[in-house]
Write an enzyme that holds these catalytic residues in place. Structure first.
Site, short mmCIF file in Angstrom:
data_model
loop_
_atom_site.label_atom_id
_atom_site.label_comp_id
_atom_site.label_asym_id
_atom_site.label_seq_id
_atom_site.Cartn_x
_atom_site.Cartn_y
_atom_site.Cartn_z
N THR A 121 0.82 -1.21 0.00
CA THR A 121 0.00 0.00 0.00
C THR A 121 0.86 1.27 0.00
O THR A 121 1.98 1.27 0.53
CB THR A 121 -0.90 0.00 1.26
OG1 THR A 121 -1.50 1.28 1.43
CG2 THR A 121 -0.10 -0.30 2.53
N GLU A 123 0.29 3.60 1.87
CA GLU A 123 0.30 4.11 3.25
C GLU A 123 1.64 3.89 3.95
O GLU A 123 1.88 4.49 5.00
CB GLU A 123 -0.80 3.45 4.07
CG GLU A 123 -2.18 3.80 3.61
CD GLU A 123 -3.25 3.40 4.61
OE1 GLU A 123 -2.92 3.17 5.77
OE2 GLU A 123 -4.41 3.33 4.19
N LYS A 152 2.19 -3.35 7.29
CA LYS A 152 2.43 -3.50 5.84
C LYS A 152 3.87 -3.07 5.52
O LYS A 152 4.55 -3.71 4.70
CB LYS A 152 1.43 -2.68 5.03
CG LYS A 152 0.00 -3.18 5.05
CD LYS A 152 -0.19 -4.58 4.48
CE LYS A 152 0.07 -4.65 2.99
NZ LYS A 152 -0.27 -6.00 2.45
P1 NAD Z 1 -9.73 -7.26 2.31
O1 NAD Z 1 -9.73 -7.03 3.78
O2 NAD Z 1 -10.94 -6.96 1.53
O3 NAD Z 1 -9.36 -8.79 2.02
C1 NAD Z 1 -8.38 -9.50 2.73
C2 NAD Z 1 -8.54 -10.97 2.44
O4 NAD Z 1 -7.47 -11.68 3.11
C3 NAD Z 1 -9.86 -11.57 2.97
O5 NAD Z 1 -10.43 -12.42 2.01
C4 NAD Z 1 -9.44 -12.34 4.20
O6 NAD Z 1 -10.28 -13.46 4.48
C5 NAD Z 1 -8.03 -12.78 3.82
N1 NAD Z 1 -7.18 -13.02 4.99
C6 NAD Z 1 -6.99 -12.20 6.06
N2 NAD Z 1 -6.15 -12.78 6.94
C7 NAD Z 1 -5.78 -13.97 6.40
C8 NAD Z 1 -4.91 -15.01 6.82
N3 NAD Z 1 -4.25 -14.94 8.00
N4 NAD Z 1 -4.76 -16.08 6.01
C9 NAD Z 1 -5.42 -16.17 4.83
N5 NAD Z 1 -6.27 -15.23 4.39
C10 NAD Z 1 -6.44 -14.13 5.17
O7 NAD Z 1 -8.46 -6.49 1.78
P2 NAD Z 1 -8.26 -5.70 0.40
O8 NAD Z 1 -8.76 -4.32 0.54
O9 NAD Z 1 -8.73 -6.55 -0.71
O10 NAD Z 1 -6.66 -5.62 0.36
C11 NAD Z 1 -5.91 -6.69 -0.21
C12 NAD Z 1 -4.44 -6.34 -0.19
O11 NAD Z 1 -4.23 -5.14 -0.92
C13 NAD Z 1 -3.88 -6.07 1.20
O12 NAD Z 1 -2.57 -6.60 1.27
C14 NAD Z 1 -3.84 -4.55 1.30
O13 NAD Z 1 -2.83 -4.13 2.19
C15 NAD Z 1 -3.56 -4.18 -0.13
N6 NAD Z 1 -4.02 -2.86 -0.58
C16 NAD Z 1 -5.32 -2.50 -0.43
C17 NAD Z 1 -5.76 -1.29 -0.94
C18 NAD Z 1 -7.22 -0.85 -0.83
O14 NAD Z 1 -7.56 0.24 -1.26
N7 NAD Z 1 -8.12 -1.66 -0.31
C19 NAD Z 1 -4.86 -0.43 -1.59
C20 NAD Z 1 -3.52 -0.83 -1.70
C21 NAD Z 1 -3.12 -2.06 -1.21
O1 DAU Z 2 -4.17 3.90 0.41
C1 DAU Z 2 -4.37 2.52 0.36
C2 DAU Z 2 -5.21 2.08 1.54
O2 DAU Z 2 -6.54 2.50 1.27
C3 DAU Z 2 -5.16 0.57 1.77
O3 DAU Z 2 -3.86 0.21 2.16
C4 DAU Z 2 -6.13 0.14 2.87
O4 DAU Z 2 -6.16 -1.28 2.97
C5 DAU Z 2 -7.52 0.65 2.49
O5 DAU Z 2 -8.43 0.33 3.53
C6 DAU Z 2 -7.49 2.15 2.25
O6 DAU Z 2 -7.17 2.84 3.49
P1 DAU Z 2 -7.95 4.18 3.94
O7 DAU Z 2 -7.84 4.27 5.41
O8 DAU Z 2 -7.55 5.33 3.11
O9 DAU Z 2 -9.46 3.75 3.46
P2 DAU Z 2 -10.89 3.91 4.16
O10 DAU Z 2 -11.87 3.42 3.16
O11 DAU Z 2 -10.94 3.33 5.52
O12 DAU Z 2 -11.04 5.48 4.31
C7 DAU Z 2 -10.86 6.35 3.19
C8 DAU Z 2 -10.95 7.79 3.70
O13 DAU Z 2 -12.30 8.05 4.12
C9 DAU Z 2 -10.08 8.06 4.91
O14 DAU Z 2 -9.57 9.38 4.82
C10 DAU Z 2 -11.05 7.94 6.10
C11 DAU Z 2 -12.36 8.44 5.50
N1 DAU Z 2 -13.61 7.85 6.04
C12 DAU Z 2 -13.68 6.51 6.17
C13 DAU Z 2 -14.86 5.92 6.60
C14 DAU Z 2 -14.98 4.41 6.77
C15 DAU Z 2 -14.69 8.67 6.30
O15 DAU Z 2 -14.63 9.92 6.16
N2 DAU Z 2 -15.87 8.10 6.70
C16 DAU Z 2 -16.01 6.76 6.87
O16 DAU Z 2 -17.10 6.29 7.24
#
Ligand code: NAD
Ligand code: DAU
Length: 332
Positions: A121, A123, A152
């Site tokens: 990420t 972050e 991470k």
């Molecule tokens: P998510 O929480 O939606 O999914 C995580 C998945 O991992 C789930 O299916 C969960 O069951 C599985 N999991 C958790 N712990 C586990 C374990 N110990 N063993 C096996 N499976 C396990 O997460 P996401 O938003 O899809 O993020 C996926 C990856 O991408 C993460 O590594 C996150 O850091 C990275 N990432 C996310 C974002 C974002 O915007 N969501 C952005 C950049 C990077």
């Molecule tokens: O930048 C990549 C990251 O993006 C990933 O590594 C993380 O797994 C993913 O969860 C996401 O992190 P954020 O903390 O940025 O995402 P989130 O959806 O939790 O929040 C996005 C922004 O919105 C953040 O500034 C917090 C704000 N927020 C979040 C929630 C849930 C609100 O204002 N209201 C809300 O209800």
């Protein structure tokens, strides 16, 4: 045809990647997922059975991981505890999965000489001022803020150490905020969309000036496949799509697209340690590997995402009440 092992393939971005792989390659996909609260088998239910093997298991289970690596041509590692707010409430699972889980995969990759791509990420770089002309690049120093982002960052450093010390054939990518189908309702965009559908006021943390750099999950998937195919071992690639928006603008756009007054939301308690701004410079991925994003129009992508949540209430409804109870207890 190869056998690609995808950890966390029942989560948001992992399941989008599995759909992308099956739709765009002839690879066989094996998903390893513990099905925590964030994993959902329904996210994979429409895929052809002969292309996909699902294994329910934990990435910290070394014998299971060893067996699956022995049969994989490549591994893409998405599994993680992913939500910042949860990491402020209970950090322990973040250390177990993100640190120990990644270590477990690295040891198996080392033993079997397996090609590994590690998903991370933006972050890990901390945050930027709103008026900072710089964006994150691959050489920005690590400066994570939350228990989530620090675990991470730790997992990234483990991968780099296993590349250098043991010759593990790994690449890394750090992506910005994803949006699209199959995202858990705890996250910002799905929470607000499903709040509007349920007649609950959307919730904006603090003043809402925090900026996130939005990318469609499909663009993240195409970038990861590009790195898997053409990335240089040991290298890190930043993934983004020039999608900077502040949270207030995003919430107002969701309300507008859903036919509501654009001020029909409430300000709630801000997140502790809330990162102000993320912004990705993906020049390296574009110039060295020739990748470009396809989803340039955020409003169109958001409208399609809203429609997906309208059409798939059965997918998200079971999690909604529990998520809102968790947030209500925190004043959010
Ligand atoms: P998510 O929480 O939606 O999914 C995580 C998945 O991992 C789930 O299916 C969960 O069951 C599985 N999991 C958790 N712990 C586990 C374990 N110990 N063993 C096996 N499976 C396990 O997460 P996401 O938003 O899809 O993020 C996926 C990856 O991408 C993460 O590594 C996150 O850091 C990275 N990432 C996310 C974002 C974002 O915007 N969501 C952005 C950049 C990077
Ligand atoms: O930048 C990549 C990251 O993006 C990933 O590594 C993380 O797994 C993913 O969860 C996401 O992190 P954020 O903390 O940025 O995402 P989130 O959806 O939790 O929040 C996005 C922004 O919105 C953040 O500034 C917090 C704000 N927020 C979040 C929630 C849930 C609100 O204002 N209201 C809300 O209800």
């Amino acid at each position: 045809m190869a056998n690609i092992l995808v950890t966390g393939g029942a989560g948001f971005i992992g399941s989008n990647f599995v759909h992308y792989l099956i739709g765009n390659t002839d690879h066989h996909v094996t998903v390893l997922d513990a099905l925590t609260y964030a994993g959902n088998l329904a996210s994979l239910s429409d895929l052809p059975e002969d292309r996909l093997t699902f294994v329910k298991g934990n990435i910290t289970d070394a014998p299971l991981v060893d067996e699956l690596f022995s049969k994989a041509d490549a591994v893409v590692h998405y599994a993680a505890e992913s939500h910042n707010d949860n990491s402020l409430d209970n950090p322990r699972p973040f250390l177990d999965t993100n640190i120990v889980g990644t270590f477990t995969l690295l040891e198996a990759a080392r033993k079997h000489d397996t090609r590994l791509h590690h998903i991370s990420t933006d972050e890990v770089y901390g945050d930027l001022e709103l008026d900072d002309p710089e964006r994150f690049t691959e050489s920005t120093p690590y400066n994570p803020s939350s228990p989530y982002s620090s675990t991470k960052a730790g997992s990234d450093l483990l991968v780099r150490a296993w590349v250098r010390s043991f010759g593990v054939r790994a690449t890394l990518s750090n992506c910005s905020n994803n949006y699209g189908p199959y995202q858990h309702v705890e996250k910002f965009i799905p929470r607000q969309i499903t709040n509007v559908i349920r007649g609950i006021q959307p919730k904006l943390y603090g003043a809402g000036e925090n900026v996130r750099d939005w990318i469609h999950a499909d663009d993240h998937s195409s970038a990861v496949l590009t790195i898997l195919d053409k990335g240089v071992i040991g290298e890190t690639y930043l993934i983004g799509a020039d999608g900077e928006k502040n949270n207030k603008d995003v919430i107002e756009l969701i309300l507008q697209l859903m036919g509501q007054p654009k001020d029909a939301y409430e300000h709630v308690t801000d997140r502790a340690g809330h990162d102000l701004r993320y912004a990705i410079d993906f020049t390296k991925l574009r110039t060295e590997l020739g990748w470009t994003p396809r989803y340039g129009d955020f409003e169109a992508g958001l409208a399609a995402t809203i429609q997906w949540y309208r059409d798939n209430e059965a997918w998200w409804a079971p999690a909604k009440d529990g998520v809102e109870a968790f947030y209500a207890a925190r004043g959010q």
